[in-house]
Design an enzyme around this catalytic site. Structure first.
Site, mmCIF file in Angstrom:
data_model
loop_
_atom_site.group_PDB
_atom_site.id
_atom_site.type_symbol
_atom_site.label_atom_id
_atom_site.label_comp_id
_atom_site.label_asym_id
_atom_site.label_seq_id
_atom_site.Cartn_x
_atom_site.Cartn_y
_atom_site.Cartn_z
ATOM 1 N N GLY A 21 40.102 49.562 34.322
ATOM 2 C CA GLY A 21 39.952 48.050 33.302
ATOM 3 C C GLY A 21 39.849 48.595 32.243
ATOM 4 C CB ALA A 22 39.297 51.513 30.222
ATOM 5 N NE ARG B 165 44.410 43.695 28.393
ATOM 6 C CZ ARG B 165 44.606 44.628 28.791
ATOM 7 N NH1 ARG B 165 44.296 45.006 30.174
ATOM 8 N NH2 ARG B 165 46.123 45.329 28.795
ATOM 9 C CG ASP C 98 47.428 48.277 42.935
ATOM 10 O OD1 ASP C 98 45.808 47.552 43.261
ATOM 11 O OD2 ASP C 98 47.800 47.668 43.745
ATOM 12 C CB VAL C 99 41.356 49.860 41.261
ATOM 13 C CG1 VAL C 99 41.427 50.864 39.928
ATOM 14 C CG2 VAL C 99 40.967 48.376 41.349
ATOM 15 C CB SER D 211 29.110 39.262 36.644
ATOM 16 O OG SER D 211 28.857 37.953 36.278
ATOM 17 C CE1 TYR E 36 34.127 38.836 37.750
ATOM 18 C CE2 TYR E 36 32.851 37.481 37.324
ATOM 19 C CZ TYR E 36 33.156 37.869 36.974
ATOM 20 O OH TYR E 36 32.534 38.570 35.754
ATOM 21 C CE LYS F 46 32.656 40.984 38.289
ATOM 22 N NZ LYS F 46 32.976 43.068 38.242
#
Length: 255
Positions: A13-14, A16, A64-65, A143, A155, A159
């Site tokens: 996811g790097a 941005r 696609d992880v 998070s 989420y 997390k």
């Protein structure tokens, strides 16, 4: 001499946000860096903007992880093109926020698949390399929402799952020279949080101001704040730290 001279770091996811900020920090400190993103063209473009030191390389890889074959192929490609792998940062993530009674099964599954399944699959692929060389650093992105956040049941669950996953990695992989830790960011000014402001029909700057007022240091975070913590936790200086989650949130959860 940089802390990461001769090392290879893979950040998911790097293209941005926090991921790009973290990839940039590793590059500044001497690493060759693999920028992993679902969009390979965005990954390649981001890799081309990294501040590499002399002798280091970068590659952008589409992945696609949440797909086992894709994760395995990405790790294999990084090892082949960059000459090894020493650091894995599981940062890829998405949000599908909604109150529980409005949340669809797809909303739940998409978030779980990218965050939890993705971290599992990428780690499973990378640990084969790490165990063989008796060295590796794994960093997972959790998070502050792991502690609960209205409208983020999916989420928050993912997390917090990351934190349990991280502690278990510490137990299982420590004997093989592998450290696994997590960072739990607070409010970080990124495209993702800007999108949240838009969803709430709020001005971005006002949204940031209100979040800054909600923590003791009275500012929002930047990707560079997370990158600095990541650079420490994945370094040899942190070799006696494993299974831990570091909250980088301006003290937001102190109250």
């Amino acid at each position: 001499m940089g802390r990461y001279d001769g090392r290879v770091a893979l950040v998911t996811g790097a293209a941005r946000g926090i991921g790009f900020g973290t990839a940039s920090r590793f590059a500044e400190e001497g690493a060759s860096v693999a920028v992993i993103d679902l969009d390979e063209s965005a990954a390649a473009e981001a890799a081309g903007r990294l501040p590499l030191v002399e002798g280091a390389k970068a590659v952008g890889v589409g992945c696609d992880v949440s797909d086992a074959g894709s994760a395995d192929a990405a790790v294999a490609r990084v090892v082949e093109e960059l000459g090894g792998l020493h650091v894995l940062v599981n940062n890829a993530g998405i949000t599908r926020d909604n109150l529980l009674f409005k949340m669809t099964e797809e909303d739940w599954d998409l978030v779980m698949n990218v965050h939890l399944r993705g971290a599992f699959l990428m780690t499973r692929a990378a640990q084969k390399v790490f165990v063989a060389q008796k060295y590796g650093k794994i960093l997972n992105l959790s998070s502050v929402s792991a502690l609960g956040n209205r409208g983020q049941a999916n989420y928050s669950a993912a997390k917090m799952g990351i934190q349990g996953f991280t502690r278990t990695l510490g137990l299982e992989l420590g004997p093989f020279g592998i450290n696994a830790n997590a960072i739990a960011p607070g409010f970080i000014a990124t495209e993702m949080t800007d999108a949240t402001a838009a969803r709430l029909k709020m001005d971005v700057e006002e949204f940031r101001r209100l979040n800054a007022e909600a923590n003791p240091v009275k500012r929002v975070g930047a990707p560079e704040d997370i990158a600095a913590a990541a650079a420490f936790l994945c370094s040899d200086e942190a070799s006696y730290i494993t299974g831990q989650t570091l909250y980088v949130d301006g003290g937001a959860k102190l109250g």
